[in-house]
Design a protein around this motif. Sequence first.
Motif, PDB file in Angstrom:
ATOM      1  N   LEU A 166       3.724 -15.823  21.320  1.00  0.00           N
ATOM      2  CA  LEU A 166       3.969 -17.009  21.425  1.00  0.00           C
ATOM      3  C   LEU A 166       3.002 -17.869  22.209  1.00  0.00           C
ATOM      4  N   ASN A 167       2.521 -18.719  21.809  1.00  0.00           N
ATOM      5  CA  ASN A 167       1.425 -19.815  22.609  1.00  0.00           C
ATOM      6  C   ASN A 167       0.361 -18.910  23.020  1.00  0.00           C
ATOM      7  N   CYS A 168      -0.470 -18.480  21.921  1.00  0.00           N
ATOM      8  CA  CYS A 168      -1.817 -17.582  22.291  1.00  0.00           C
ATOM      9  C   CYS A 168      -2.653 -18.309  21.267  1.00  0.00           C
ATOM     10  N   PRO A 169      -3.164 -19.620  21.566  1.00  0.00           N
ATOM     11  CA  PRO A 169      -4.006 -20.390  20.851  1.00  0.00           C
ATOM     12  C   PRO A 169      -5.259 -19.708  20.308  1.00  0.00           C
ATOM     13  N   LYS A 170      -5.832 -18.892  21.134  1.00  0.00           N
ATOM     14  CA  LYS A 170      -7.102 -18.115  20.970  1.00  0.00           C
ATOM     15  C   LYS A 170      -7.119 -17.044  20.350  1.00  0.00           C
ATOM     16  N   LEU A 171      -5.850 -16.553  19.950  1.00  0.00           N
ATOM     17  CA  LEU A 171      -5.713 -15.133  19.304  1.00  0.00           C
ATOM     18  C   LEU A 171      -5.986 -15.354  17.693  1.00  0.00           C
ATOM     19  N   LEU A 172      -7.015 -14.801  17.390  1.00  0.00           N
ATOM     20  CA  LEU A 172      -7.557 -15.032  15.989  1.00  0.00           C
ATOM     21  C   LEU A 172      -7.013 -14.239  14.898  1.00  0.00           C
ATOM     22  N   SER A 173      -6.627 -13.253  15.116  1.00  0.00           N
ATOM     23  CA  SER A 173      -6.012 -12.130  13.907  1.00  0.00           C
ATOM     24  C   SER A 173      -5.195 -10.883  14.662  1.00  0.00           C
ATOM     25  N   LEU A 174      -4.752 -10.282  13.937  1.00  0.00           N
ATOM     26  CA  LEU A 174      -3.897  -9.082  14.204  1.00  0.00           C
ATOM     27  C   LEU A 174      -4.699  -7.856  13.848  1.00  0.00           C
ATOM     28  N   PRO A 175      -4.670  -6.799  14.430  1.00  0.00           N
ATOM     29  CA  PRO A 175      -5.155  -5.651  14.311  1.00  0.00           C
ATOM     30  C   PRO A 175      -5.187  -5.311  12.645  1.00  0.00           C
ATOM     31  N   GLU A 176      -6.256  -4.726  12.082  1.00  0.00           N
ATOM     32  CA  GLU A 176      -6.484  -4.757  10.762  1.00  0.00           C
ATOM     33  C   GLU A 176      -5.288  -3.693  10.005  1.00  0.00           C
ATOM     34  N   ASP A 177      -5.200  -2.528  10.468  1.00  0.00           N
ATOM     35  CA  ASP A 177      -4.354  -1.495  10.211  1.00  0.00           C
ATOM     36  C   ASP A 177      -2.983  -1.759  10.466  1.00  0.00           C
ATOM     37  N   LEU A 178      -2.355  -2.934  10.730  1.00  0.00           N
ATOM     38  CA  LEU A 178      -1.088  -3.055  10.924  1.00  0.00           C
ATOM     39  C   LEU A 178      -0.091  -2.565  10.058  1.00  0.00           C
TER      40      LEU A 178
END
Length: 848
Positions: free
Chosen positions: A792-804
């Motif tokens: 929640l409220n992490c505006p600079k987080l661009l993506s999740l790990p590829e192999d989720l």
Amino acid sequence: MAESVLFSVAESFIIKLASRVVDEAALALGVYDDLRRIKDTSSLIKAVLLDAEQKQWQNNELREWLRQIKCVFSDAEDVIDDFECEALQMQVVNTSGSIRRKVRHYFSSSNPLAYRLKMAHQIKDINERLTKVAADRHNFGLQTNYSDTRVVQNRELTHSHINDSDVIGRKHDKRKIIDLLLQDGDDRSLSVIPIVGMGGMGKTTLAKSVYNDKRLCQAFQKMMWVCVSRDFELNHLVVKILNSASDSSPNIFQHENFQNFDIEQLKNHLRNTLADQKFLLVLDDVWNENRVKWEELNDLIQVCAKGSKFLVTTRSHKTADVMSTNTSHILEGLSQNDSLSVFVKWAFKEGEDKKHPELMEVGKDIVQKCGGLPLAIRTLGSSLFLKFDIEEWKFVKDSEIWNLPQQDDGILPAIKLSYDQLPSYLKRCFACFSLFEKGIFYTHLHVSGFWDALGFLPTPRKGESSGDIAKLLLHELWSRSFLQEFVDAGGGCGFELHDLVHGLALYVARDDFQLLNFQCENIRANVRHLSVPENDMLGQISIPTGLRSIVFPEEANNKPFLDTCLSRCKYLRLLQISDSRYKNLPRSIGKLKHLRCLNLLANRQLERLPDSVCKLQNLQTLNLYGCENLQKLPNGIGNLIILKELYITTKQSNFPKELANLSSLEFLAFSYCDNLMFSFDGIQFPKLKVLSFVSCGNLKSLPFHIISNIECLLIEDCKMVILSKGDDNNQIPNLKLKLLSFNSMPQMVTFPQWFQGCANTLHSLVIVDCENLEELPNWFSTAISLKNISILNCPKLLSLPEDLHHLKNLECLEMKGCPELYRRYQTKFGQDWYKISHIKVVVVELEV
């Protein structure tokens, strides 16, 4: 009734009698043979208690016999606990030599003849009383049964998120209410839409299904949910609304608090929060029929934007008329077909019902008796889960409890029947809920401290903590549908109480537990556990000397009552004084040698604790959370050698090294300790499972040597703390962490590499308000136990790990207030939606 839990009382008493400490004390006092006879007699009584429990309602003499047994066991428990208290005190005084020598020394020299004679006399008296009631058992033709075979069949844990598939038979109701909410509002007033129906009809479940609908999330700028119940006082209600409006964190251990604001501050804060906002506010379980109180709230929030709405659930048509600007939506009972569908969902695993047509025939009759009430159907279905003996089903169908008058405290026969089928050890745990508030989110930590202090928890096995046992019991109660909003975060769990379940707790616990009402009724003669809800009551009641627990009201300030309580109630196991106005506590608190739990939560005016608190060697829980003006911990805190839970808020900077003596600690929390500089050097807490730091402004480093053993780590608003280890050896192998929660950590840019050591154990990950976090590590794809992720409220987080997609156990993924994540993973439309579409519950929203 308390007599229905006597089997569990007898069982725990017999286990206590067999302890080594009691044996040694008995030898020292010369009452060893008497105690052996007490144990044998108790076993004879225990063997007939389950049958007596079933037959007591048809025989007044039998019910009176059970009451006598309860009194004897209660007095006997006090005597045996006294042995343990004295032996434990000596263990602190002299740490060398065997327990037997310590006990003998203490009894023979420190406190010689008087104590020995008193205890010997009490033991002989208990022996005589038990022998007499044991002989009377032959008068009732009771069958022997040495073990309680009623077991809880645990179902797989599901998520508290409301799915449409969980709301059976309500599609038409939901569609109609959503249409009303999406209509343009009247310029002149807020629109109020009431859902009206009797208790157990599913009003709250329907309201939650509506509340979570994506169309409403898009239509309203702010969504708030408040459980009102019988408290419609303006200041309390405004606090609840503000908490709901500001609560962006799923952290089950913390919640923002506005209690120290005065009413004008609260009003201004609420106006600023809602100004020009189009909001939806759900007021759940409203009882207020006073139009003046409603207009006070209504006038206060007229600053909102056009189109704002209230959705109200209530049992009262008059309440709906007082508040409503629309025609009430009357919620009717489920049809027979829908009722049967609900029953099958809870009584069988998927497809199992088709294998048992004979049970289904009986089930149809049971469903018919439930009158279309979803709570009743679900609770009874849960109680029969994985039970295939048709006689058990017929017993439920033909029970006389169905004839219980509905007006008797509002108890539904169906949930009373489900309670009767609980094992004895769960019944007395359930009874504690009578002192809790409905509609409040509780954690297992609150409950475990309560249950443990009163001796209600079964004996933990090797490697288990009292918190582990409490979580297991809460899961059992959830599986019987006694708890709602159940959240399991791996290292912790939480729940709410349905109002009818709370009513049942009040009903079944009424002999031993009492929650005083607002008319200040008299305290019942044999009450052992008391909760006083209002400060004004303290000057009007007389305190029974036999109390085992007392819960003070918020804002308590009656010093004479406190002094009287501490002097009269020498057998107290639990003392809860939360959010009071006391600046200090009397030294006499140190005489409560039986005290297991001292809960001083949010006593903001408390400046000091007497050092005599550290004489309470039986203390298992000490809660100083939110005691913002507490200057320091009391001297001698290292004497609390069996302390399991310690919550610390203090102005103190350097903590005493004697904390190292607290080798039994399972939970340690530092909150609002702005001066905390404690390095933890040389300190080990071998049993510690939960470590929490909240708003510790000067904390710079973590105790990595302690973290290697814990299961739950929570860090919130500690802006100086450095999460990285700062050396080449950046991993801690074989971490046991199950829950990781980071909140308000602007200094965290990347996820610390050393956490990779918990890849095999991590169950839940919570990241909130980490505004500079840019990436999550790729090793997350190897976290094979991970079930829940909340970001929640992490505006600079661009993506999740590829192999989720490799995380086959991942069941719930929540992302809110993360614009780039929203763009990439938006449900059905995001370019990477396919990578997470396999997860059972996915919540992706642009705003929190």
